[in-house]
Design an enzyme around this catalytic site. Structure first.
Site, PDB file in Angstrom:
ATOM      1  N   GLU A  24       0.840  -1.204   0.000  1.00  0.00           N
ATOM      2  CA  GLU A  24       0.000   0.000   0.000  1.00  0.00           C
ATOM      3  C   GLU A  24       0.872   1.250   0.000  1.00  0.00           C
ATOM      4  O   GLU A  24       2.095   1.181   0.081  1.00  0.00           O
ATOM      5  CB  GLU A  24      -0.907   0.037   1.233  1.00  0.00           C
ATOM      6  CG  GLU A  24      -2.366  -0.330   0.983  1.00  0.00           C
ATOM      7  CD  GLU A  24      -3.129   0.725   0.189  1.00  0.00           C
ATOM      8  OE1 GLU A  24      -2.520   1.724  -0.242  1.00  0.00           O
ATOM      9  OE2 GLU A  24      -4.338   0.532  -0.023  1.00  0.00           O
ATOM     10  N   ARG A  66      -6.435   0.779  12.671  1.00  0.00           N
ATOM     11  CA  ARG A  66      -5.164   1.165  12.052  1.00  0.00           C
ATOM     12  C   ARG A  66      -5.450   2.151  10.932  1.00  0.00           C
ATOM     13  O   ARG A  66      -6.594   2.303  10.481  1.00  0.00           O
ATOM     14  CB  ARG A  66      -4.431  -0.063  11.501  1.00  0.00           C
ATOM     15  CG  ARG A  66      -5.156  -0.786  10.362  1.00  0.00           C
ATOM     16  CD  ARG A  66      -4.221  -1.746   9.648  1.00  0.00           C
ATOM     17  NE  ARG A  66      -4.856  -2.549   8.616  1.00  0.00           N
ATOM     18  CZ  ARG A  66      -5.115  -2.131   7.362  1.00  0.00           C
ATOM     19  NH1 ARG A  66      -4.822  -0.896   6.997  1.00  0.00           N
ATOM     20  NH2 ARG A  66      -5.658  -2.946   6.483  1.00  0.00           N
ATOM     21  N   ASN A  86      -5.225   3.451   6.964  1.00  0.00           N
ATOM     22  CA  ASN A  86      -5.333   2.780   5.676  1.00  0.00           C
ATOM     23  C   ASN A  86      -4.911   3.753   4.577  1.00  0.00           C
ATOM     24  O   ASN A  86      -3.848   4.348   4.656  1.00  0.00           O
ATOM     25  CB  ASN A  86      -6.754   2.234   5.470  1.00  0.00           C
ATOM     26  CG  ASN A  86      -6.806   1.153   4.399  1.00  0.00           C
ATOM     27  OD1 ASN A  86      -5.992   0.229   4.416  1.00  0.00           O
ATOM     28  ND2 ASN A  86      -7.729   1.245   3.466  1.00  0.00           N
ATOM     29  N   GLU A 102      -9.663  -5.893  11.812  1.00  0.00           N
ATOM     30  CA  GLU A 102     -10.452  -7.063  11.413  1.00  0.00           C
ATOM     31  C   GLU A 102     -11.535  -6.693  10.414  1.00  0.00           C
ATOM     32  O   GLU A 102     -12.441  -7.483  10.142  1.00  0.00           O
ATOM     33  CB  GLU A 102     -11.087  -7.704  12.657  1.00  0.00           C
ATOM     34  CG  GLU A 102     -10.095  -8.068  13.750  1.00  0.00           C
ATOM     35  CD  GLU A 102      -9.045  -9.036  13.275  1.00  0.00           C
ATOM     36  OE1 GLU A 102      -9.378  -9.918  12.452  1.00  0.00           O
ATOM     37  OE2 GLU A 102      -7.872  -8.926  13.705  1.00  0.00           O
ATOM     38  N   ASN A 122     -10.899   4.124   1.121  1.00  0.00           N
ATOM     39  CA  ASN A 122      -9.903   4.021   0.056  1.00  0.00           C
ATOM     40  C   ASN A 122     -10.171   5.103  -0.991  1.00  0.00           C
ATOM     41  O   ASN A 122     -11.048   5.944  -0.827  1.00  0.00           O
ATOM     42  CB  ASN A 122      -9.967   2.637  -0.600  1.00  0.00           C
ATOM     43  CG  ASN A 122      -9.064   1.617   0.063  1.00  0.00           C
ATOM     44  OD1 ASN A 122      -7.895   1.874   0.297  1.00  0.00           O
ATOM     45  ND2 ASN A 122      -9.606   0.443   0.367  1.00  0.00           N
ATOM     46  N   ASP A 132     -10.147   0.356  -4.882  1.00  0.00           N
ATOM     47  CA  ASP A 132      -9.138   0.518  -3.828  1.00  0.00           C
ATOM     48  C   ASP A 132      -8.482   1.886  -3.979  1.00  0.00           C
ATOM     49  O   ASP A 132      -9.165   2.884  -4.156  1.00  0.00           O
ATOM     50  CB  ASP A 132      -8.145  -0.642  -3.896  1.00  0.00           C
ATOM     51  CG  ASP A 132      -7.526  -0.974  -2.547  1.00  0.00           C
ATOM     52  OD1 ASP A 132      -7.025  -0.048  -1.888  1.00  0.00           O
ATOM     53  OD2 ASP A 132      -7.532  -2.153  -2.157  1.00  0.00           O
TER      54      ASP A 132
END
Length: 297
Positions: free
Chosen positions: A19, A104, A106, A124, A151, A202
């Site tokens: 990423e 977290r 992204n 998760e 995203n 994405d």
């Protein structure tokens, strides 16, 4: 009709979840991360150079952005960090969702104003635990909540329009922004509805003509959308799960595309020989360099 692009594997390393790619034109160097393995990759684009240098990180990082010739900004699981390139030293700039255990960072992008938009999500992928924030210097402003996998963060060349998607929902959205700050001045609208299409939208990058280039995770392709909201081009790539593009190369005419093998079983990985590898895709358009993050914004 556009000719088939030239595609090659930039580096043989595989990322569990590649990423956050970034390109430094001064040194002709590509940077990207493997979120789940807490690794930062550094690879010169000069022909014949050795494989990528891999830097182990003390946290899960999802995005790399330039600050200046000597420093980078890393978006991490517990905040934003300034990294000194010469020695790899890290200092936390500001916390991010310190109260949200299990989340977290992204996808993220720097707006032309020098402010960062950064998404967060549950480790998760729990529904609705994600958000998108605007970070100017150390000022953190929550823009959108209730997301699952934020995203597709990208900006029009003039900074007046922002784009983002919740990959689980599948709707690419656009929103009018103040070009001077990167803050929204209106409510988001639907730009393109991919909710019933193959794969998921994405990461994204915008070219000099304002086309929004996105990686389509699970569908082995990149898509380009016009500023008017039409899908105008699809480019197949040799990885099933591309994750994020950014423009790279001396002429900014290649897309540096990360990928991952998260969630793939042994048979699926065998059927996807380049799974997790990072690509250079010559799409034949002129790109834009992502702006540097301003510490004093």
């Amino acid at each position: 009709m556009a000719s088939a692009p030239s595609i090659h594997v930039l580096d043989p390393s595989r990322c569990h979840l590649g990423e956050g790619p970034s390109y430094d034109p001064a040194t002709d160097t590509a940077w990207w991360v493997d979120i789940l393995e807490a690794r930062l990759f550094e690879r010169s684009l000069r022909e014949g150079d050795s494989p990528a240098r891999i830097h182990t990180l003390p946290f899960l990082a999802s995005d790399v952005a330039a600050i200046d010739a000597h420093r980078q900004l890393l978006s991490a699981e517990d905040g934003l960090y300034v990294r000194t390139i010469s020695d790899g030293s890290l200092s936390r700039l500001c916390p991010l969702e310190a109260e949200m255990a299990g989340n977290r960072s992204n996808d993220g992008r720097v707006h032309p104003s020098g402010a960062l938009w950064i998404g967060t999500m549950s480790r998760e992928a729990e529904t609705g635990r994600g958000a998108i924030y605007h970070v100017a210097g150390t000022r953190v402003t929550r823009l959108y909540g209730g997301l699952t996998t934020p995203n597709g963060i990208a900006f029009s060349p003039d900074g007046a329009t922002g784009y983002f998607v919740d990959t689980e929902e599948g709707v690419l959205r656009r929103v009018s922004l103040d070009p001077a700050t990167g803050l929204p001045v209106a409510e988001p609208e639907t730009h393109y509805d991919h909710s019933h299409g193959e794969g998921g939208i994405d990461g994204a990058a915008v070219d000099a003509d304002g086309l929004i280039w996105t990686a389509r995770f699970g569908a082995a392709c990149l898509d380009a959308y016009s500023p008017e909201g039409e899908r105008v081009r699809t480019v197949p790539v040799p990885v099933r799960q591309p994750t994020c593009p950014t423009f790279a190369g001396r002429n900014l005419d290649c897309l540096l595309v990360t990928s991952g093998y998260e969630g793939m079983d042994k048979a699926e990985r065998a059927a996807d020989p380049d799974h997790g590898r990072t690509l250079l895709v010559e799409v034949g358009v002129r790109g834009l360099l992502e702006p540097a993050f301003r510490l004093d914004a």
